[in-house]
Design a protein around this motif. Structure first.
Motif, PDB file in Angstrom:
ATOM      1  N   CYS A  85       0.825  -1.210   0.000  1.00 45.73           N
ATOM      2  CA  CYS A  85       0.000   0.000   0.000  1.00 45.73           C
ATOM      3  C   CYS A  85       0.863   1.264   0.000  1.00 45.73           C
ATOM      4  N   MET A 110      -6.107  -0.062   0.746  1.00 46.10           N
ATOM      5  CA  MET A 110      -5.932   0.872  -0.366  1.00 46.10           C
ATOM      6  C   MET A 110      -6.861   2.067  -0.200  1.00 46.10           C
ATOM      7  N   SER A 144      -8.159  -2.595  -6.791  1.00 51.66           N
ATOM      8  CA  SER A 144      -7.075  -2.537  -5.808  1.00 51.66           C
ATOM      9  C   SER A 144      -5.852  -3.305  -6.283  1.00 51.66           C
TER      10      SER A 144
END
Length: 210
Positions: A85, A110, A144
């Motif tokens: 992330c 995310m 994502s």
């Protein structure tokens, strides 16, 4: 770098959870430091993690810097999630789609750390359009996954990323949760104006010939 991933927006409010998160990050970095590379991404690629059935099985406590052999293994998956992330490590699309544990909590993190507003808008769209929970979750996962593999925010996703994701998922087992079964993720991106005015309106048009 460790200071960055230990601060907002990656930091958790609960001290115990944050300590576990930091232990996971340090464990992954300690393991990766044994491999050649000038960046953590290069170390990740050299580690052979993506070719393994489960990358966590490659790591022993002895391989983690400063960790005694009889100590419990830190939360490796959590540590990797933070690094993904934070755009420190970018696993490949194929690995992210094939290895289900890598997708656990990915959408939530995310949304929390990289693009809160846009994920909130997309979630609202799914609710107002009465999209089924499972379908909306899978669409968010695919978005994502692209962000994890390519970096950047939702607005940085390109048509080619969607094509690549669809092509890879077409080679995965039909029962894989990473397989694209719905064009919803593309439709959500189109609603956000992400793919441009000239982008195809349907997933089939992304992947078709001619």
């Amino acid at each position: 770098m460790f200071a960055r991933v230990s601060a907002a927006p990656f930091r958790l409010e609960t001290p115990r959870s944050q300590r576990q998160r930091e232990a996971g990050v340090l464990a992954v970095l300690g393991w990766l430091s044994a491999f050649p590379g000038e960046t953590w991404q290069q170390c990740w690629e050299a580690s052979g993690a993506e070719a393994a059935g489960d990358w966590r099985e490659l790591i022993s406590t002895e391989a983690i810097s400063g960790c005694p052999s009889d100590a419990p293994t830190p939360p490796l998956s959590v540590g990797l999630l933070v690094l993904i992330c934070a755009d420190v490590i970018r696993p490949s699309l194929r690995w992210l789609l094939s290895f289900a544990p890598a997708r656990k909590s990915l959408t939530r993190e995310m949304a929390r750390t990289r693009d809160t507003k846009v994920f909130s808008v997309m979630d609202h769209t799914c609710v107002t359009e009465q999209v089924g929970l499972l379908a909306s979750q899978r669409a968010m996962i695919h978005i994502s996954v692209i962000m994890a593999a390519k970096g950047g925010r939702v607005a940085d996703i390109e048509v080619g990323d969607c094509v690549e994701l669809a092509e890879i998922t077409g080679t995965l087992p039909k029962d894989s949760h990473g397989t694209v079964r719905s064009p919803l993720f593309c439709q959500l991106l189109l609603r956000q104006g992400v793919l441009g005015k000239d982008a195809p309106a349907a997933l089939a048009m992304f992947c078709g010939r001619g």
